[in-house]
Structure formats: structure tokens, C-alpha cells
Design a protein around this motif. Structure first.
Motif, PDB file in Angstrom:
ATOM      1  N   THR A 143       0.838  -1.200   0.000  1.00  0.00           N
ATOM      2  CA  THR A 143       0.000   0.000   0.000  1.00  0.00           C
ATOM      3  C   THR A 143       0.875   1.252   0.000  1.00  0.00           C
ATOM      4  OG1 THR A 143      -0.133  -0.086   2.420  1.00  0.00           O
ATOM      5  CG2 THR A 143      -1.918  -1.125   1.187  1.00  0.00           C
ATOM      6  N   PRO A 144       0.373   2.355  -0.581  1.00  0.00           N
ATOM      7  CA  PRO A 144       1.183   3.577  -0.675  1.00  0.00           C
ATOM      8  C   PRO A 144       1.340   4.289   0.663  1.00  0.00           C
ATOM      9  CG  PRO A 144      -1.025   3.968  -1.506  1.00  0.00           C
ATOM     10  CD  PRO A 144      -0.929   2.499  -1.245  1.00  0.00           C
ATOM     11  N   LEU A 145       0.429   4.011   1.587  1.00  0.00           N
ATOM     12  CA  LEU A 145       0.464   4.577   2.933  1.00  0.00           C
ATOM     13  C   LEU A 145       0.275   3.442   3.931  1.00  0.00           C
ATOM     14  CD1 LEU A 145      -1.972   7.601   2.338  1.00  0.00           C
ATOM     15  CD2 LEU A 145       0.539   7.689   2.322  1.00  0.00           C
ATOM     16  N   ASP A 146       0.540   3.725   5.177  1.00  0.00           N
ATOM     17  CA  ASP A 146       0.295   2.737   6.224  1.00  0.00           C
ATOM     18  C   ASP A 146      -1.154   2.264   6.160  1.00  0.00           C
ATOM     19  OD1 ASP A 146       1.317   1.597   9.000  1.00  0.00           O
ATOM     20  OD2 ASP A 146      -0.716   2.362   9.312  1.00  0.00           O
ATOM     21  N   ARG A 147      -1.352   0.980   6.306  1.00  0.00           N
ATOM     22  CA  ARG A 147      -2.692   0.405   6.160  1.00  0.00           C
ATOM     23  C   ARG A 147      -3.675   1.022   7.150  1.00  0.00           C
ATOM     24  NH1 ARG A 147      -1.768  -4.080   2.951  1.00  0.00           N
ATOM     25  NH2 ARG A 147      -3.897  -4.804   3.233  1.00  0.00           N
ATOM     26  N   ASP A 148      -3.228   1.222   8.374  1.00  0.00           N
ATOM     27  CA  ASP A 148      -4.097   1.810   9.389  1.00  0.00           C
ATOM     28  C   ASP A 148      -4.466   3.245   9.033  1.00  0.00           C
ATOM     29  OD1 ASP A 148      -5.468   1.619  11.952  1.00  0.00           O
ATOM     30  OD2 ASP A 148      -3.943   3.005  12.704  1.00  0.00           O
ATOM     31  N   ASP A 149      -3.524   3.983   8.452  1.00  0.00           N
ATOM     32  CA  ASP A 149      -3.807   5.357   8.037  1.00  0.00           C
ATOM     33  C   ASP A 149      -4.855   5.397   6.931  1.00  0.00           C
ATOM     34  OD1 ASP A 149      -2.040   6.479   9.839  1.00  0.00           O
ATOM     35  OD2 ASP A 149      -0.365   6.498   8.435  1.00  0.00           O
ATOM     36  N   ILE A 150      -4.748   4.483   5.985  1.00  0.00           N
ATOM     37  CA  ILE A 150      -5.740   4.415   4.914  1.00  0.00           C
ATOM     38  C   ILE A 150      -7.123   4.143   5.491  1.00  0.00           C
ATOM     39  CG2 ILE A 150      -6.528   3.038   2.922  1.00  0.00           C
ATOM     40  CD1 ILE A 150      -3.550   2.634   2.229  1.00  0.00           C
ATOM     41  N   HIS A 151      -7.196   3.205   6.413  1.00  0.00           N
ATOM     42  CA  HIS A 151      -8.477   2.855   7.030  1.00  0.00           C
ATOM     43  C   HIS A 151      -9.043   4.050   7.805  1.00  0.00           C
ATOM     44  CE1 HIS A 151     -11.315   0.957   9.833  1.00  0.00           C
ATOM     45  NE2 HIS A 151     -11.383  -0.037   8.956  1.00  0.00           N
ATOM     46  N   LYS A 152      -8.219   4.693   8.608  1.00  0.00           N
ATOM     47  CA  LYS A 152      -8.687   5.824   9.413  1.00  0.00           C
ATOM     48  C   LYS A 152      -9.124   6.988   8.523  1.00  0.00           C
ATOM     49  CE  LYS A 152      -5.057   6.154  12.109  1.00  0.00           C
ATOM     50  NZ  LYS A 152      -4.135   6.621  13.193  1.00  0.00           N
ATOM     51  N   LEU A 153      -8.378   7.231   7.454  1.00  0.00           N
ATOM     52  CA  LEU A 153      -8.687   8.367   6.593  1.00  0.00           C
ATOM     53  C   LEU A 153     -10.033   8.193   5.903  1.00  0.00           C
ATOM     54  CD1 LEU A 153      -7.938  11.046   5.318  1.00  0.00           C
ATOM     55  CD2 LEU A 153      -6.586   9.806   3.618  1.00  0.00           C
ATOM     56  N   ILE A 154     -10.262   7.044   5.296  1.00  0.00           N
ATOM     57  CA  ILE A 154     -11.503   6.868   4.531  1.00  0.00           C
ATOM     58  C   ILE A 154     -12.709   6.777   5.467  1.00  0.00           C
ATOM     59  CG2 ILE A 154     -11.476   4.326   4.377  1.00  0.00           C
ATOM     60  CD1 ILE A 154     -12.397   6.820   1.559  1.00  0.00           C
ATOM     61  N   ILE A 200       0.134  11.440   8.599  1.00  0.00           N
ATOM     62  CA  ILE A 200       0.655  10.778   7.400  1.00  0.00           C
ATOM     63  C   ILE A 200       1.869  11.524   6.860  1.00  0.00           C
ATOM     64  CG2 ILE A 200       0.159  10.285   4.958  1.00  0.00           C
ATOM     65  CD1 ILE A 200      -2.733   9.651   5.823  1.00  0.00           C
ATOM     66  N   ILE A 201       1.790  12.854   6.859  1.00  0.00           N
ATOM     67  CA  ILE A 201       2.903  13.653   6.362  1.00  0.00           C
ATOM     68  C   ILE A 201       4.150  13.445   7.236  1.00  0.00           C
ATOM     69  CG2 ILE A 201       3.729  16.031   6.058  1.00  0.00           C
ATOM     70  CD1 ILE A 201       0.799  16.737   5.294  1.00  0.00           C
ATOM     71  N   VAL A 202       3.955  13.453   8.546  1.00  0.00           N
ATOM     72  CA  VAL A 202       5.082  13.229   9.451  1.00  0.00           C
ATOM     73  C   VAL A 202       5.753  11.875   9.193  1.00  0.00           C
ATOM     74  CG1 VAL A 202       5.704  12.838  11.877  1.00  0.00           C
ATOM     75  CG2 VAL A 202       4.214  14.748  11.255  1.00  0.00           C
ATOM     76  N   GLU A 203       4.927  10.863   8.908  1.00  0.00           N
ATOM     77  CA  GLU A 203       5.449   9.518   8.694  1.00  0.00           C
ATOM     78  C   GLU A 203       6.120   9.345   7.343  1.00  0.00           C
ATOM     79  OE1 GLU A 203       2.078   6.995   9.130  1.00  0.00           O
ATOM     80  OE2 GLU A 203       1.751   7.492  11.242  1.00  0.00           O
ATOM     81  N   ASN A 204       5.685  10.116   6.342  1.00  0.00           N
ATOM     82  CA  ASN A 204       6.105   9.827   4.962  1.00  0.00           C
ATOM     83  C   ASN A 204       6.905  10.917   4.270  1.00  0.00           C
ATOM     84  OD1 ASN A 204       4.532   7.158   4.149  1.00  0.00           O
ATOM     85  ND2 ASN A 204       3.122   8.413   5.366  1.00  0.00           N
ATOM     86  N   ALA A 205       6.824  12.157   4.738  1.00  0.00           N
ATOM     87  CA  ALA A 205       7.487  13.254   4.014  1.00  0.00           C
ATOM     88  C   ALA A 205       9.007  13.173   4.197  1.00  0.00           C
ATOM     89  CB  ALA A 205       6.967  14.588   4.519  1.00  0.00           C
TER      90      ALA A 205
END
Length: 208
Positions: free
Chosen positions: A71-82, A203-208
Motif C-alpha cells: 500500500t502507498p500509505l500505512d494500512r491503518d492510516d488508509i483505514h482511518k482516513l476513509i 501521514i505527512i510526518v510519517e512519509n514526508a
């Protein structure tokens, strides 16, 4: 070999954008409802239809999440975001249905203002979600998230003033209860938009 056979990033960012577009559409219908009660049932039905479309996008996103190996982002982040985005439209639907079920004949300027702030927040959510597929946009996204925070604070101030006025000036207890419920639901919409902003900031903190 196994990794090559599994789905990779999928179309998560496209689905996020689709859902954000629906949030804006739903919020626009709410503002239109507050502006003209003549089309109340039509507007409520439109919000319900948009919410069902958003549910399908949410389901598709979660289904894709289960099927995607990388996944392009953490799985938990995707779930929380949507799911947090879906909460926005659930609450807009609740607001519309509550206005209809309570048989409210006229709305206050404060309720309309809260609806306008819901729309402003939804538009900012849409603006930042569109940028999420590229972390080079992180500075711009953080700026938009700060704007969402400010709008949510504005909604807090509007609701507190509205509640004070309601309890001070409204003589009819039933009307007071009805309007109080509407104010609280609409203010909670802005809270959920702030939740989305907080998720995006993480997400930005984790990925930027």
C-alpha cells in the motif's frame, strides 16, 4: 515472486479524491437546504443519495485495502482516513434527516452559518486530499490542515454563541431541543473534518 503476483498500490488516492468530492457535494446540499426550505425533502433526499455513493467508495477502498499487498500509505492510516471522511457525510445525512423528522419550519442564521462552515471545511479536506499522492506537497497540505483547524474553531465559537442565544431567548422548549440538536450535529461535522486534517498531518510526518 509472491509480491509480484499481488496487487500493489491500487487506486487509493483516486478513491480518496472521489470521496472528498462527495463530501463537498453533500455540504453544498446542506447549505442549499438551509437557504431555502421550500426544497427541504428534495435536498434531504439528495444528501442521502450522496451519502450512499460515498458508502460505496468507502467499501471499495476497504475492499481494495484487504486485497492489496503493498500500500502507498500505512494500512491503518488508509483505514482511518476513509472512515473519518465517511463520518462527515454520515453526519450531514443525520442533520438533514433530523431537520425533516423534527418538522422544523424555519432555520436560524446560526444554523446556516454552521452549514457554511461545514462546506468550507469540506472544501479544504478536498483540497488537501487531492495533494496527498505526492509528499512534495507536504508544506501546502499542512497549511490547508491549519486552515481546517481555524474553521473548526470558528464553528465552536458560532455554536457556543448560538446555544447561549437559544437558551436565553427561545421560549418554546420543543423548538429549543430541536435547534440544539441541529447545532450539535453541524458542529460535529467540522470536528470530523478536523479529524481528517489530523490524520493527514500524521501521514505527512510519517512519509514526508
Amino acid at each position: 515472486m509472491f509480491g509480484r503476483l499481488m496487487p500493489t498500490e491500487g487506486k487509493f488516492f483516486e478513491l480518496f479524491s472521489q470521496h472528498a468530492d462527495l463530501c463537498v457535494k453533500g455540504a453544498k446540499e446542506m447549505v442549499a437546504l438551509m437557504t431555502n426550505f421550500d426544497d427541504l425533502e428534495t435536498r434531504v433526499h439528495a444528501i442521502e443519495t450522496i451519502e450512499k455513493q460515498a458508502d460505496k467508495v468507502t467499501y471499495e477502498t476497504l475492499d481494495l485495502l484487504h486485497k492489496t499487498f503493498i500500500t502507498p500509505l500505512d494500512r491503518d492510516d488508509i483505514h482511518k482516513l476513509i472512515t473519518s471522511m465517511d463520518d462527515i457525510l454520515d453526519l450531514l445525512e443525520d442533520a438533514g434527516q433530523t431537520i425533516s423528522l423534527y418538522d422544523i419550519k424555519a432555520i436560524t442564521p446560526e444554523a446556516k452559518r454552521l452549514a457554511e462552515l461545514c462546506l468550507a471545511c469540506a472544501e479544504k479536506v478536498q483540497a488537501t486530499v487531492v495533494l496527498l499522492n505526492n509528499m512534495d506537497n507536504s508544506r501546502e497540505m499542512l497549511g490547508i490542515c491549519e486552515e481546517i483547524d481555524r474553521l473548526e474553531s470558528d464553528a465552536d465559537h458560532v455554536m457556543r454563541a448560538a446555544m447561549s442565544k437559544l437558551f436565553r431567548d427561545e421560549p418554546d422548549v420543543r423548538t429549543l431541543i430541536k435547534l440544539k440538536a441541529i447545532y450539535e450535529i453541524l458542529e460535529t461535522v467540522t470536528d470530523r473534518c478536523e479529524d481528517v486534517a489530523n490524520i493527514i498531518e500524521a501521514i505527512i510526518v510519517e512519509n514526508a
